[in-house]
Design an enzyme around this catalytic site. Structure first.
Site, PDB file in Angstrom:
ATOM      1  N   GLY A  38      20.564  39.638  37.648  1.00  0.00           N
ATOM      2  CA  GLY A  38      21.490  38.695  38.266  1.00  0.00           C
ATOM      3  C   GLY A  38      22.388  39.443  39.225  1.00  0.00           C
ATOM      4  N   ARG A  74      37.165  38.005  38.063  1.00  0.00           N
ATOM      5  CA  ARG A  74      36.780  39.239  37.401  1.00  0.00           C
ATOM      6  C   ARG A  74      37.927  40.241  37.203  1.00  0.00           C
ATOM      7  NH1 ARG A  74      33.723  42.692  38.991  1.00  0.00           N
ATOM      8  NH2 ARG A  74      32.696  43.171  37.017  1.00  0.00           N
ATOM      9  N   CYS A 101      50.383  31.077  39.898  1.00  0.00           N
ATOM     10  CA  CYS A 101      51.545  31.348  39.037  1.00  0.00           C
ATOM     11  C   CYS A 101      51.121  31.951  37.707  1.00  0.00           C
ATOM     12  CB  CYS A 101      52.348  30.071  38.817  1.00  0.00           C
ATOM     13  SG  CYS A 101      53.402  29.656  40.201  1.00  0.00           S
ATOM     14  N   GLU A 102      50.554  33.120  37.761  1.00  0.00           N
ATOM     15  CA  GLU A 102      50.166  33.918  36.594  1.00  0.00           C
ATOM     16  C   GLU A 102      50.331  35.380  36.953  1.00  0.00           C
ATOM     17  OE1 GLU A 102      49.062  32.943  33.619  1.00  0.00           O
ATOM     18  OE2 GLU A 102      48.681  30.805  33.965  1.00  0.00           O
TER      19      GLU A 102
END
Length: 429
Positions: free
Chosen positions: A285, A322, A351-352
């Site tokens: 993949g 990721r 907002c993190e």
């Protein structure tokens, strides 16, 4: 395109120096399409496919692309045109693969949570194999096949209890992981399934993890698979296919990550399975699409906070998860000519605190409006994206020898909320 040309084309330093990707000017592209957006090199994907096919030339093998890495239908169609099958884990991925032109007889269905409905639909279209991961699933597969008057072809996914030496969240071959079953349990399955009219259990499957940068975990896992295959054959069981999974790593950190050479990998597989006369199945993949994709983003502003400087860009964790999920490194390169050094925490607008692509990253000084490239974004980028903070899904663009095509337009607000509605009628249970 030669292998050398393909490698040079996807090297992030070369892309940064030329400001082109697969012959397309990146500044012109970003002027035509609103950032952030993904751009994929068709030639880079073809080159990876060709290299893998050449490495396994002469062996009875089948390459089934792991759709979860990048499930855009245009990418799947490119795979289909190169004769590549699909490794799927949902009916949605099955539908995408069929729509892209990948025939059902080149599709393997993996995953620990297949439902009755999913199994039924996959059987109805005639997928090639089911990679079975539990006794309950095996019984359900046989039952649904009986109801349809069909015979399901299956491989048992064994868990070889091998440490893939990769990130814990993408390790799948240790005894503590949810995937596969022990060899002892698999042995019982072959005995119990002998003679079934609706289930043909004649394959083995093992996949120990992703982003593996050493041959040794492959060596240990595949030897266990081959030892078990020989044991089964000696006991009178026919094994027609061995699915060796995927896991080949790519280079996320230029100059530091050293991916396994595909020819050395193929040589190992040839050595271990020298006495096997059936079909070998590969499920790459990330290896096929990871380095073939970039995420283009623009700087919004530079924010100073004491001794730290934050480079705020218009891409965010909802676009590329990721770094937040895996603490993953992606090379980030400003596409301008200034050479003044700087160090930034590269962050997005969500907002993190976890909306961070890099911490204390050395690069050249940036200004608002500068275009930047995030490398190695072709796998598990768009396919893991969300609309968190009501941010629209980004556009995706396919590049091919100096031309480009939008293969997913930027999501509109209307499309984002299309499935939502105010309560029109209340029901009681």
């Amino acid at each position: 395109m030669s292998v050398v040309e393909g490698k040079a084309m996807t090297a992030i330093a070369d892309v940064a120096a030329s400001r082109t990707f697969d012959g397309v000017d990146l500044h012109a592209l970003a002027a035509a399409i609103q950032t952030p957006f993904y751009a994929y090199s068709a030639n880079a994907i073809r080159q990876r496919i060709a290299g893998l096919q050449t490495a396994f030339d002469g062996l009875d093998h089948r390459i089934c692309y792991a759709v979860k890495a990048n499930s855009n239908i245009a990418i799947l169609q490119l795979m289909a045109h190169q004769g590549i099958g699909a490794d799927i884990v949902s009916v949605g991925e099955l539908q995408r693969s069929l729509a892209a032109g990948i025939p059902a007889e080149r599709i393997v269905f993996s995953g620990v949570g297949k439902t009755r409905e999913e199994i039924g639909k996959a059987l109805a279209v005639g997928v090639w194999r089911f990679n079975v991961e539990s006794a309950d699933e095996l019984a359900l597969l046989e039952q649904v096949a009986k109801e349809q008057g069909a015979c399901a072809r299956a491989a048992v996914r064994i868990n070889p209890d091998v440490d893939a030496q990769t990130h814990a969240k993408i390790s799948t071959g240790k005894a503590e992981n949810k995937f596969g079953v022990s060899i002892d349990e698999a042995r019982r399955w072959f005995v119990q399934s002998s003679g079934s009219a609706h289930l043909r259990l004649d394959g083995l499957h093992a996949h120990i993890g992703s982003q593996i940068l050493s041959l040794e975990p492959f060596r240990r896992a595949l030897r266990r698979v081959e030892d078990f295959r020989r044991e089964l054959v000696e006991a009178g069981h026919e094994i027609r296919s061995v699915d060796i999974g995927g896991g080949l790593g790519v280079s996320y950190r230029a100059g530091l990550d050293r991916p396994v050479d595909v020819n050395e990998y193929a040589a190992l597989v040839r050595e271990i399975f020298a006495s096997f006369n059936g079909t070998l199945v590969l499920e790459p993949g990330r290896y096929l699409v990871g380095e073939a994709g970039i995420l283009l983003t623009r700087a919004i502003r530079v924010k100073s906070a004491g001794e730290r400087e934050f480079l705020v860009v218009d891409a965010a964790m909802n676009d590329l998860l990721r770094p937040s999920l895996y603490e993953a490194w992606h090379d980030i390169v400003p596409l301008h000519d200034r050479r003044e050094p700087a160090r930034y925490d590269v962050v997005g607008p969500v907002c993190e605190t976890g909306d961070t692509f890099a911490r204390d990253r050395a690069m050249t000084r940036c200004r608002a409006g500068d275009l930047l490239m995030i490398g190695g974004a072709g796998a598990y980028g768009s396919s893991m994206a969300s609309t968190y903070n009501s941010r629209p899904l980004t556009a995706e663009v396919l590049l091919d020898d100096g031309r480009y095509a939008v293969i997913r337009r930027r999501q509109s607000f209307a499309e984002m909320v299309a499935g939502e509605q105010l309560p029109q009628a209340w029901n009681e249970t």
